[in-house]
Design a protein around this motif. Structure first.
Motif: not given
Length: 309
Positions: A32-61
């Motif tokens: 469970l912990y490995i899964f939590i770390v992997c999926v949350n890190v994945l989504l953080i990286v996706v939001i940080c590296v994609n400029r199209s996601l640099h919008e308020p809703m995604y930054l709060f996410l």
């Protein structure tokens, strides 16, 4: 009577002997912990590296996903060690650190969900003025307040707990929390109790008023607006409402359990529900938002496929 700092350790009495099944439970917790770390890190990286996601809703996410990592790291490694151990004790310093992590996680989570409801309110009720109202400075300020208020407020809780005179060291839970330590006090604990109630209920009701206000206005716009407006509101508000209700259920039981006698509730159910608010959100949020929000889902698939090649 001794100060909390002079108590060398606390015993976590909610654990019980599971025999060889402890290895099964430890594998479940680790997975469970490995899964939590992997999926949350994945989504953080996706939001940080994609400029199209640099919008308020995604930054709060992104702030929400960082908090899921923070909260789960405050619980899962300790839980894993305790499951595998025959003696369920933790040092006083570690117990105080875990109290700080658990309480700040809860505060940040609820405040983050509150500002996300405010963001949806502006996006749905004031779509033309949204970019003017939700500036980068405002986003940074809201995220900073969301984190700084709980982080600073909980320093006082730790200080007050650390200076209590204790008459015992047995905590009837699987992790440390402030009220469990306060219950061990044989000195006057009115100050820490009153401060804890003010901070807890101040945070809860302050965020709740904002959430109710924003959703009442969103509902008003949905009923009076076009079909397109309703569809937009449903698609963006459904995962937020699901996350909010899920967290509120778990946190509500935890508050009730810490303040009232729950001895009539079966021990296994108490353990499950006390862990629910700390384990379900880090699992639930990334899966819910990752699956529900098409832009995040598409970019996550793209990133995974690129890494694979």
């Amino acid at each position: 009577m001794v100060n909390a700092t002079q108590v060398p350790y606390f015993t976590l009495a909610a654990y019980f002997d599971t025999g060889v099944f402890k290895y099964v439970y430890s594998m479940i917790v680790m997975s469970l912990y490995i899964f939590i770390v992997c999926v949350n890190v994945l989504l953080i990286v996706v939001i940080c590296v994609n400029r199209s996601l640099h919008e308020p809703m995604y930054l709060f996410l992104c702030s929400l996903f960082v908090n899921e990592l923070y909260g789960s790291t405050g619980l899962f490694p300790s839980l894993l060690v305790q499951i595998l151990s025959d003696i369920h004790t933790v040092s006083t310093s570690f117990c105080l650190l875990q109290i700080y992590c658990v309480h700040t996680y809860g505060g940040v989570e609820y405040l983050n969900l509150a500002i996300m409801s405010y963001d949806r309110y502006l996006a749905i009720c004031y779509p033309l003025q949204y970019n003017t109202l939700m500036t980068f400075n405002k986003i940074a300020t809201l995220i900073a307040v969301t984190w700084l208020y709980p982080l600073l407020a909980c320093i006082v809780i730790i200080y007050l707990n650390d200076h209590l005179q204790l008459c015992g060291n047995i905590i009837n839970k699987v992790y440390c929390d402030s009220h469990s330590v306060v219950k061990l006090a044989c000195s006057d604990a009115h100050v820490v109790n009153i401060y804890g109630l003010i901070v807890s209920f101040g945070t809860i009701f302050g965020a709740l008023i904002l959430i109710l206000y924003t959703y009442l206005h969103i509902l008003k716009v949905c009923f009076s607006g076009s079909k397109q407006t309703r569809q937009k509101a449903i698609s963006t508000c459904t995962p937020h409402l699901a996350s909010l209700l899920n967290f509120s259920f778990g946190a509500c039981f935890e508050l009730l359990q810490s303040r009232f006698d729950m001895s009539r509730v079966p021990n296994m159910l108490r353990i499950f529900l006390s862990l629910y608010w700390l384990t379900c959100q880090p699992l639930f949020n990334p899966v819910m938002y990752g699956l529900k929000m098409s832009k995040i889902r598409a970019l996550s698939k793209s990133l995974i496929s690129n890494v694979g090649y």
